[in-house]
Motif scaffolding. Sequence first.
Motif, PDB file in Angstrom:
ATOM      1  N   SER A  15       0.831  -1.208   0.000  1.00  0.00           N
ATOM      2  CA  SER A  15       0.000   0.000   0.000  1.00  0.00           C
ATOM      3  C   SER A  15       0.864   1.256   0.000  1.00  0.00           C
ATOM      4  O   SER A  15       0.557   2.241  -0.673  1.00  0.00           O
ATOM      5  N   PHE A  18       2.291   1.565  -3.521  1.00  0.00           N
ATOM      6  CA  PHE A  18       1.237   1.976  -4.437  1.00  0.00           C
ATOM      7  C   PHE A  18       0.944   3.469  -4.292  1.00  0.00           C
ATOM      8  O   PHE A  18       0.863   4.210  -5.279  1.00  0.00           O
ATOM      9  N   HIS A  41      -5.707   1.974  -0.194  1.00  0.00           N
ATOM     10  CA  HIS A  41      -5.262   0.694  -0.761  1.00  0.00           C
ATOM     11  C   HIS A  41      -5.211  -0.379   0.316  1.00  0.00           C
ATOM     12  O   HIS A  41      -5.601  -1.539   0.086  1.00  0.00           O
ATOM     13  N   TRP A  44      -8.618  -1.659   0.931  1.00  0.00           N
ATOM     14  CA  TRP A  44      -9.041  -2.535  -0.168  1.00  0.00           C
ATOM     15  C   TRP A  44      -8.479  -3.946   0.036  1.00  0.00           C
ATOM     16  O   TRP A  44      -9.190  -4.939  -0.168  1.00  0.00           O
TER      17      TRP A  44
END
Length: 558
Positions: A15, A18, A41, A44
Motif C-alpha cells: 500500500s 502503491f 489501498h 481494499w
Amino acid sequence: MSEVDIATLRPAASSTWFARRLARNLSSEDTALEQPLTWLHHQWLQGHTCLDLAGTVLGDVESTRPGTERMQARARVPASWRTELASLACVERSDPGGRSASERLLVLEGDKLFLAACRHDEIVVAEALLHRAAQASRWTAPAGGDAWIAERVRALLPQADALQIAAAGLPFRSRLGIVTGGPGTGKTTVAGCMLDALLQIDEGAVVRVLAPTGKAAARMTQSLRSMSSRAGLHARTSALLQSVEASTIQHALLAGGGAGLRAAGLVIVDESSMIDISLMRRLLEGLAPEASLVLLGDPAQLASVEAGTMLSDVLPASPSHPLHACTVALTHSHRFAKDSALGALAAAIRDADMDGTMRALQAGGDIQWISVGSSAEAIDAVVRTQARFFENARVLCGHRRGPDGSLAMNRAITRARFAAVDPDPLSGGDFIGRPVIVTVNDPVTGLHNGDTGIVESGPEGLIVRFPDLGQVVPVRALPARETAWALTIHKSQGSEFDEVVIVLPVQASPVLTRELLYTGVTRSRGRVTLIASETALRSAIEHRIERASGLRARFKQD
C-alpha cells in the motif's frame, strides 16, 4: 480493541509503494494525498471497497518485528483528510450513492474515498441488479400462475411452506431472484423446484449452476444430483439433475470466452455471500440480457475474501427497497429440529444473543464448550478431542498462522497420531491416514482448491480418496496440498461435516466476529465442540464484520 494514533500503525507494504507512486502521478500536492491513498489501498486489501474518512482503520502496530506474532490495533482516520482531499483537483466529488461514471481515478462521496475502479464495480452491480429486477421474466407460468407453481413445488415437497413456494416462483416474475436462508432452510431444494417448473414450461431452456469456489460448486453438484430420484420430478428435470455439473463463476466466464454463460436462460449461483464485488460485476456483464439470475446465500456467513459484502449490501431493508419484490428469506430449518441444541446455538449466534448462546453451550448433548486460557491449553484440548474423530470431522480455526492457528493444530495432531512422520503440514510428506486439502485448481486431475481427501494404500502405491467427489488420485499426480486435520473457518465455507471442533484465537483478534463463529458452527450437521475462552466467545458475539462500502446507498430510489 482500543484505538491508537494512525501514525503508530503500519499499513501493508504494498500500500505504501502503491500510494507513493500514484500520488506523484496525480498531484504535485502529493504530501496531502499519499497517506489517504496508502490507507485506501490498505483497506481494499482488507476487503473494503473504499476508505471511510469518518471511520477507523486496522493495521499492524509499529513495533512489530520479523519472527514475532503480528499485533494489530485500530486508529481513527484524521478529520483533516476529508477537507484536504476535497480541495485537490485530482479528486472528483460526488453525492453519496451516486451512479454517474467518473473521469478521475479518485472519487470522494461524502465521507468515503474511492478508487474509481472499485466505485465502477459498485455502480455496474447496482444498475444491473436494478435493471433485471424491473424486467419481466421471459417465462410465464401456465394458467393459474402462483397456484400452478405451488402445485409443482408440493409435488416434490409435500410439506413446503409459503416462503419456499414464493422462492420457487421467482424466475417467472422477473429476471432477478434472491433467496437467502441459513443451513437446512432448503435453498438448494428450492433451486431444484425452480428447474422442475422451468423445464415443464420450456423443455429447451439452458441452465447453468455456478458457485464462487470449486468446493462450493462440487457441493452444489452433489446436492442437486441427490434430488434426481425424487418422486414427482418431471423426466426432463430428473435427467438434468443427474447430469448437472456446477462450475465456478470464474470458469464460466473464461471457458470458451464465456459463450456457455451467455447461452444460459437461467443462471443459479450458490454461496453468494462469498462473491466479491468485482466478480459480481463480471458475472453480471457476462450474462445474456434476457437471462434470469437467481442468487442463493446466507448473509450471516463470512463475507468474501476479496473486497465487498455484496450479498448483505443488496438485500432490502424495507418493503420500499427496489429489490424487495424479488427477494425471499427462508426461515425454517429442515436440518435442525425445533428443540435442536445445534439449531438453537446457530440462531443465538446469528442474532447476537449472548444469553441464548451460553444456554445452548451449556445444554450438553451434541454441544460441548471447553474453556481455555492459553494457546497451549487450546492445543491440548484439540489433541484430546480429535482423538475420537471419524472421517467426516474437522477442526476449524479462526487463524491460519499463530499459536492457535490451523497450521499449529495440524502439527500437533500429526505428532500425536503419527510420531514417526514429519508433522509439517506444508512440507511434510504423504503417509497413510493423512487428510489433505488441495490448495490450487488443477485442470489435469479436475481437483479444485478446497477439495479434501485422505491418503490410503493403493495397488501401485499411495493414493488419495476424495469421498465427496467419488474420485481416487495417485499421490504422484496430486497438485499442491496441505495436511487437513484442521482448516481455517474461511476454508471450510461451502463444506459440511458430521462433527466440527471450533478453535477461537485466545488473544484479541480482528477475525473474532459473529460471522466467523456462525460459519464455523453451521458447518456441522451434528456435533460441535467449541474451544475458546469466555472473553473470546463474547468478543465474537459482540462484533460484526464491518466493511466500508457504497453499494447499499446505490439502491436508493431515483
